[in-house]
Design an enzyme around this catalytic site. Structure first.
Site, PDB file in Angstrom:
ATOM      1  N   PRO A 168       0.863  -1.198   0.075  1.00 25.50           N
ATOM      2  CA  PRO A 168       0.037   0.098   0.102  1.00 25.50           C
ATOM      3  C   PRO A 168       0.800   1.431   0.016  1.00 25.50           C
ATOM      4  O   PRO A 168       1.873   1.329   0.518  1.00 25.50           O
ATOM      5  CB  PRO A 168      -0.803  -0.071   1.342  1.00 25.50           C
ATOM      6  CG  PRO A 168      -0.741  -1.636   1.630  1.00 25.50           C
ATOM      7  CD  PRO A 168       0.391  -2.186   1.053  1.00 25.50           C
ATOM      8  N   GLU A 169       0.430   2.121  -0.838  1.00 27.55           N
ATOM      9  CA  GLU A 169       1.282   3.464  -0.813  1.00 27.55           C
ATOM     10  C   GLU A 169       0.426   4.664  -0.095  1.00 27.55           C
ATOM     11  O   GLU A 169      -0.641   4.430   0.547  1.00 27.55           O
ATOM     12  CB  GLU A 169       1.414   3.908  -2.395  1.00 27.55           C
ATOM     13  CG  GLU A 169       2.334   2.648  -3.185  1.00 27.55           C
ATOM     14  CD  GLU A 169       2.370   3.048  -4.477  1.00 27.55           C
ATOM     15  OE1 GLU A 169       2.400   4.268  -4.908  1.00 27.55           O
ATOM     16  OE2 GLU A 169       2.817   2.143  -5.226  1.00 27.55           O
TER      17      GLU A 169
END
Length: 283
Positions: A2-3
């Site tokens: 996840p960013e």
């Protein structure tokens, strides 16, 4: 992994059921994830009140009234899922426990927050709030891309004299926090910059123009709930949907979406990661 938009979406989903609320009981069901949990973690969290949830890069930070801060990293497959919210904002009934429910927070309100992580690349830690920014995972991180410190002058100065590819530079967390492969590919497409172009071959004007573009891409992704490619879910269990708006990421061989462009999206590998771009639109 996840960013920033995915982590920010999870933080925003957790805030209504955690901020200002008491952790009636914390349950830790294994000794470690990516790293060992801190000593007496369940005991230190039980009875603590969450003062606020904030995000630093790809980490969620929960400041507690005990003077400690809980650090949460989702890793590759970690999910923070909410059930039993008494205000009805999330699915009301608690699901049956699952094999990979590694940490559970039973809130005094009746809500339950479950950290589920099949691959166990996530992490949690506890640290003193007063010195949280000195934590080894946070100390060297650069400015937040949606904050005032990430400015045109900062990016120009940070990249000055460097000869690495621009994509590699933007993935450096010391230069800017929270950017990952997806959103760098998308930002470079909008900026018309080839991911392999060397930083010292890009004008200051084009580098400066990246700042508002990066902010726009991230803001749009947060509004869309992030991008769900494999494991990512929002805190209410729903998928994000920014992946439907990708211009280049994951679209190898498909037509470029730029008006008047007849080329297709190409893919190269940089430092073991796929970079997607249009050879006609990005120079």
């Amino acid at each position: 992994m996840p960013e920033l938009p995915e982590v920010e979406t999870v933080r925003a989903g957790l805030a209504p059921v955690m901020e200002g609320e008491l952790i009636a009981e914390a349950k830790v069901n294994r000794p470690d994830l990516r790293w060992p949990f801190p000593e007496r973690m369940a005991e230190r969290l039980t009875g603590a009140r969450v003062l606020r949830l904030r995000r630093r890069s790809k980490y969620i930070l929960g400041d507690l009234d005990t003077g400690e801060t809980l650090l949460i990293h989702l890793g590759m497959s970690g999910r923070m899922l909410i059930s039993g919210d008494p205000l009805g904002r999330f699915v009301h009934e608690h699901p049956a426990p699952e094999k990979h429910d590694h940490v559970v927070f039973e809130m005094a309100s009746g809500a339950r927050i479950t950290f589920n992580d099949p691959r166990r690349f996530g992490a949690m830690d506890l640290m003193e709030t007063a010195t949280a920014e000195a934590h080894p995972l946070l100390a060297a991180i650069g400015p937040e891309p949606l904050g005032n410190e990430f400015s045109e002058s900062h990016l120009v100065a940070a990249l000055k004299g460097r000869s690495m590819p621009i994509k590699t530079a933007l993935l450096d967390q010391k230069i800017v926090a929270g950017l990952g492969n997806i959103y760098v590919c998308e930002a470079l497409f909008r900026a018309g910059i080839h991911p392999s172009r060397r930083v010292n071959k890009i004008s200051e004007k084009r580098i400066s123009a990246l700042v508002p573009i990066i902010r726009q891409v991230l803001s749009e992704a947060i509004a869309a709930g992030g991008s769900s490619l494999k494991d990512y879910r929002q805190a209410d269990g729903e998928l994000g949907y920014f992946q439907h708006s990708f211009d280049v990421y994951g679209r190898e061989g498909q037509p470029c979406r730029a008006a008047g462009c007849a080329n297709t999206v190409h893919r190269i590998v940089q430092s073991g990661r796929s970079s997607f771009y249009c050879p006609n639109c990005q120079r």
